[in-house]
Design a protein around this motif. Structure first.
Motif, mmCIF file in Angstrom:
data_model
loop_
_atom_site.group_PDB
_atom_site.id
_atom_site.type_symbol
_atom_site.label_atom_id
_atom_site.label_comp_id
_atom_site.label_asym_id
_atom_site.label_seq_id
_atom_site.Cartn_x
_atom_site.Cartn_y
_atom_site.Cartn_z
ATOM 1 N N ALA A 67 -15.143 44.272 62.310
ATOM 2 C CA ALA A 67 -14.139 44.726 61.336
ATOM 3 C C ALA A 67 -14.812 45.261 60.077
ATOM 4 O O ALA A 67 -14.446 46.328 59.568
ATOM 5 N N ARG A 68 -15.792 44.536 59.556
ATOM 6 C CA ARG A 68 -16.488 44.980 58.346
ATOM 7 C C ARG A 68 -17.268 46.269 58.623
ATOM 8 O O ARG A 68 -17.367 47.147 57.763
ATOM 9 N N THR A 69 -17.833 46.381 59.823
ATOM 10 C CA THR A 69 -18.545 47.596 60.201
ATOM 11 C C THR A 69 -17.619 48.797 60.135
ATOM 12 O O THR A 69 -17.979 49.850 59.591
ATOM 13 N N VAL A 70 -16.413 48.649 60.681
ATOM 14 C CA VAL A 70 -15.442 49.747 60.640
ATOM 15 C C VAL A 70 -15.127 50.097 59.185
ATOM 16 O O VAL A 70 -15.126 51.271 58.805
ATOM 17 N N PHE A 71 -14.879 49.102 58.360
ATOM 18 C CA PHE A 71 -14.565 49.367 56.951
ATOM 19 C C PHE A 71 -15.700 50.144 56.275
ATOM 20 O O PHE A 71 -15.456 51.123 55.578
ATOM 21 N N ASP A 72 -16.937 49.717 56.498
ATOM 22 C CA ASP A 72 -18.059 50.413 55.863
ATOM 23 C C ASP A 72 -18.205 51.835 56.398
ATOM 24 O O ASP A 72 -18.557 52.751 55.648
ATOM 25 N N CYS A 73 -17.923 52.043 57.668
ATOM 26 C CA CYS A 73 -17.945 53.404 58.209
ATOM 27 C C CYS A 73 -16.874 54.265 57.547
ATOM 28 O O CYS A 73 -17.108 55.445 57.254
ATOM 29 N N LEU A 74 -15.702 53.687 57.295
ATOM 30 C CA LEU A 74 -14.637 54.437 56.617
ATOM 31 C C LEU A 74 -15.114 54.917 55.250
ATOM 32 O O LEU A 74 -14.747 56.006 54.805
ATOM 33 N N ARG A 75 -15.940 54.120 54.603
ATOM 34 C CA ARG A 75 -16.478 54.489 53.287
ATOM 35 C C ARG A 75 -17.410 55.685 53.375
ATOM 36 O O ARG A 75 -17.526 56.455 52.424
ATOM 37 N N LEU A 76 -18.094 55.836 54.503
ATOM 38 C CA LEU A 76 -19.185 56.805 54.603
ATOM 39 C C LEU A 76 -18.862 58.056 55.407
ATOM 40 O O LEU A 76 -19.462 59.105 55.170
ATOM 41 N N LEU A 77 -17.961 57.951 56.360
ATOM 42 C CA LEU A 77 -17.663 59.087 57.234
ATOM 43 C C LEU A 77 -16.748 60.094 56.552
ATOM 44 O O LEU A 77 -15.937 59.722 55.698
ATOM 45 N N PRO A 78 -16.831 61.370 56.948
ATOM 46 C CA PRO A 78 -15.867 62.364 56.454
ATOM 47 C C PRO A 78 -14.449 61.970 56.881
ATOM 48 O O PRO A 78 -14.263 61.218 57.858
ATOM 49 N N ASP A 79 -13.460 62.486 56.187
ATOM 50 C CA ASP A 79 -12.065 62.086 56.411
ATOM 51 C C ASP A 79 -11.634 62.144 57.870
ATOM 52 O O ASP A 79 -11.053 61.190 58.376
ATOM 53 N N GLY A 80 -11.889 63.244 58.563
ATOM 54 C CA GLY A 80 -11.447 63.378 59.953
ATOM 55 C C GLY A 80 -12.046 62.311 60.849
ATOM 56 O O GLY A 80 -11.337 61.686 61.644
ATOM 57 N N ALA A 81 -13.337 62.091 60.733
ATOM 58 C CA ALA A 81 -14.011 61.069 61.541
ATOM 59 C C ALA A 81 -13.535 59.676 61.148
ATOM 60 O O ALA A 81 -13.380 58.803 62.007
#
Length: 130
Positions: A67-81
């Motif tokens: 879950a935390r991994t997904v959250f951190d990816c949301l912080r870093l990935l472009p909007d579409g991804a």
């Protein structure tokens, strides 16, 4: 990076790859305690005090939980991804809207918080108006 920065854990896209989550970002990303001001060339560092319950190990390597991994990816990935990952995470049960809300609450006032809130509002299903 983990050896050079004691106390660091894999995070974001690096942790996603270890969890078997496909992300379009191939960068190396570690999470270190907020007070840690060290840098490491070629490694993206996220600075946050991570509760021990949010750390797991895969093959002996410390990394953020799914879950935390997904959250951190949301912080870093472009909007579409980020939107695609959030839809996948909700669908697979890796992250719940309530858990995302908790992360957002802890992230309030930090750089990127408004963008994350916008992504969450767009992804979380809302009950129909009555």
């Amino acid at each position: 990076g983990l050896l050079a920065l004691g106390g660091a854990v894999l995070a974001g896209p690096s942790a996603a790859r270890r969890h078997g989550i496909t992300v379009p970002d191939r960068s190396t990303c570690l999470l270190v305690p907020r007070a840690d001001r060290r840098t490491l060339r070629g490694v993206r560092l996220l600075r946050e005090d991570l509760p021990p319950a949010e750390v797991t190990r895969i093959g002996g390597v410390p990394l953020t939980g799914r879950a935390r991994t997904v959250f951190d990816c949301l912080r870093l990935l472009p909007d579409g991804a980020a939107r695609a990952l959030l839809d996948e995470a909700f669908g697979a049960g890796w992250l719940t809207p309530d858990r995302l809300a908790g992360y957002l609450h802890r992230f309030t006032g930090r750089h990127g918080a408004a963008r994350l809130a916008r992504l969450a509002r767009a992804a979380v299903p809302h009950p129909p108006d009555r």
